[in-house]
Design an enzyme around this catalytic site. Structure first.
Site, PDB file in Angstrom:
ATOM      1  CD  GLU A   1       0.477  -2.207   4.350  1.00  0.00           C
ATOM      2  OE1 GLU A   1      -0.100  -1.121   4.141  1.00  0.00           O
ATOM      3  OE2 GLU A   1       0.106  -3.017   5.223  1.00  0.00           O
TER       4      GLU A   1
ATOM      5  CD  GLU B   1       2.505  -3.578   8.956  1.00  0.00           C
ATOM      6  OE1 GLU B   1       1.304  -3.208   8.998  1.00  0.00           O
ATOM      7  OE2 GLU B   1       3.401  -2.948   8.366  1.00  0.00           O
TER       8      GLU B   1
HETATM    9  O1  AHR Z   1       0.477  -0.893  11.523  1.00  0.00           O
HETATM   10  C1  AHR Z   1      -0.100   0.265  11.006  1.00  0.00           C
HETATM   11  C2  AHR Z   1       0.005   0.363   9.493  1.00  0.00           C
HETATM   12  O2  AHR Z   1      -0.705  -0.693   8.908  1.00  0.00           O
HETATM   13  C3  AHR Z   1       1.387   0.214   8.912  1.00  0.00           C
HETATM   14  O3  AHR Z   1       2.093   1.401   8.909  1.00  0.00           O
HETATM   15  C4  AHR Z   1       1.105  -0.228   7.502  1.00  0.00           C
HETATM   16  O4  AHR Z   1       2.144  -1.008   6.970  1.00  0.00           O
HETATM   17  C5  AHR Z   1      -0.204  -0.975   7.629  1.00  0.00           C
HETATM   18  O5  AHR Z   1      -1.111  -0.576   6.671  1.00  0.00           O
END
Ligand code: AHR
Length: 491
Positions: A201, A318
């Site tokens: 990110e 994610e």
């Molecule tokens: O999964 C939780 C958080 O969500 C992670 O650390 C980040 O990459 C995302 O914003």
């Protein structure tokens, strides 16, 4: 949900994730699946059923790691009950150590004598990080689970040399000084590291970078990574412009590009509750989950422009539900209900429809954090509905998606309209046809005509309430599954 099967010299497995059907007397919604014989895309990569483990809350400490001295049975510190459950469902790949945590992580903090490792502030998720779990411990877990390692590298706060030396420490053989150091720390043989993430990110917690700046940095860091799949930090905010810039400037220095997508009934300021929700929240959540398809399609279109041969994979590294954390709970701890099983099933179906690009997906996260597979409570553990969804979908790993046309009624709850049914169909390497059927309507059962003739068997995951969930006291409120059989039909 009831299935109607007819036709074909195919045996068929049905995997059904269903909203609770209200009354047996409710007339079922009638849906139809026209199933082709030809492939709808490349095979489903097992890595699409991958996982994400970040240092936060009880995701690592307590949930997975209890330490070798713990009275909780463990193998070199990793809890036996959780590891066994994860082994049973199969963990093809694990991404670690973050998330946001990764861009504030120095791998050197997590090697050597545990008693001498520094304690750091966990900048993103609160509390302190003991570094008791570091590289050697994580790779032990990888080996206990028979998984692949996906290291999330730090591009936000460490130089490229730190990332390349971490990899050298782990994978070098022979006379390298870093390999010698690894041996002194107890690991003779090099490890195999398949994937390395270049930042996480980077548009946000990974450094708040502009796309142009990130792409220059990506190219620089990726230059010093050999013999790994180089994974570029991608989009998580619906930012097509960012995807465009990164693909145009860094495409040739990456092997995969990432997408983050979280599902929630509300928005980031009021996400909604994990349990105790109503039918409207149910519908809004499923709508949000299905939105991942539009995002994958949009990112894929931009990738196609810059990478027409589709060399670069799209990794949804994610994904999952994100609800409001209850007061006093560890970071991002949430319950997991039947609704989460449907989120998982709908997401899998989307990944299966996009195998031309989606070659990895990692649920956030594996234990005790967000849409977890396992929730622990001291020495006890429960398997979540999401775990059971992963289990139901196991036959899809390595199977080839089949072309299929679904005709389904739609239903409406408040301002949300959804299809009554969602489906995925694939052929396994040994010639079986597997179908996954999802009934989204919490008020009506569904009946699906498939045209298949051969006998079928299947399993059903459902419960008596839309927010049914498992607890230590009631570990099987939502669990896999009634076994169903359907005889062969002649007409
Ligand atoms: O999964 C939780 C958080 O969500 C992670 O650390 C980040 O990459 C995302 O914003």
């Amino acid at each position: 949900m009831k299935q109607l099967l007819s036709l074909a010299a195919l045996s068929c497995t049905l995997l059904t994730t269903a909203a609770p059907a209200q009354t047996a007397s409710t007339a079922p919604a009638q849906a139809r699946l026209d199933l082709g014989q030809d492939a709808a895309g490349p095979a489903i990569e097992p890595a699409v059923y991958g996982h994400f483990v970040e240092h936060m809350g009880t995701g690592v400490y307590g949930g997975l790691w209890v330490g070798p001295e713990s009275p909780i049975p463990n193998t070199r510190g990793w809890r036996n009950d959780v590891v066994q459950a994860l082994r049973q469902v199969g963990i093809p790949v694990m991404r670690w150590p973050g998330g946001c945590f990764a861009d504030d992580y120095d791998w050197r903090d997590g090697i050597g004598d545990p008693a001498k490792r520094p304690v750091r502030v966990n900048r993103w998720w609160g509390g302190t990080e003991s570094n008791r779990v570091g590289t050697h411990e994580f790779m032990d877990l990888v080996e206990q689970l028979g998984s692949e390692a996906y290291l999330a590298g730090n591009m936000g706060s460490m130089p490229p040399r730190a990332l390349s030396q971490w990899l050298e420490y782990m994978t070098a053989d022979g006379a390298s000084t870093l390999a010698e150091e690894r041996r002194r720390n107890g690991r003779e043989q090099p490890w195999k590291v398949k994937y390395v993430g270049v930042g996480n990110e980077s548009w946000g917690c990974g450094g708040n970078m502009r796309g142009e700046y990130q792409s220059d940095l990506h190219n620089r860091y990726a230059t010093f990574l050999n013999q790994v799949v180089r994974v570029a930090s991608g989009d998580g905010e619906g930012n097509d412009q960012l995807v465009e810039v990164l693909m145009a400037r860094s495409g040739k220095h990456m092997d995969a590009f990432t997408l983050h997508y979280y599902t929630m009934p509300g928005d980031w300021s009021a996400k909604g509750a994990a349990t105790g929700f109503d039918a409207t929240a149910w519908a809004r959540t499923l709508k949000s989950a299905m939105g991942i398809e539009g995002r994958i399609a949009a990112v894929s279109r931009i990738m196609d422009k810059h990478d027409p041969t589709r060399r670069i994979g799209l990794y949804v590294d994610e994904w999952g539900s994100w609800y409001d954390t209850p007061p006093g709970a560890p970071a991002l701890h949430q319950q997991n209900s039947l609704r989460d099983a449907l989120i998982a099933a709908l997401s899998f179906n989307v990944f299966h429809r996009h195998t031309d690009r989606v070659r990895m997906a990692n649920i956030a996260q594996m234990v005790n954090v967000l849409q977890a597979m396992v929730l622990t409570d001291g020495p006890s553990m429960v398997l979540t509905p999401t775990y059971h969804a992963f289990d139901l979908y196991r036959p899809f790993r390595g199977a080839t998606p089949l072309r299929a046309t679904l005709t389904t009624p739609r239903f409406r709850i408040a301002d949300v309209e959804l299809p009554a049914v969602d489906v995925s169909a694939a052929r396994t390497p040994d010639g079986q046809v597997v179908l996954a059927l999802v009934n989204l309507d919490p008020k009506q059962p569904a009946q699906l005509a498939t045209g298949l003739k051969r006998a079928a068997h299947g399993r059903l995951l459902t419960a008596t309430a839309i927010d049914a969930h498992n607890t230590v006291a009631q570990p099987r409120a939502v669990c896999r599954s009634r076994s169903m059989r359907s005889p062969a039909r002649t007409a």
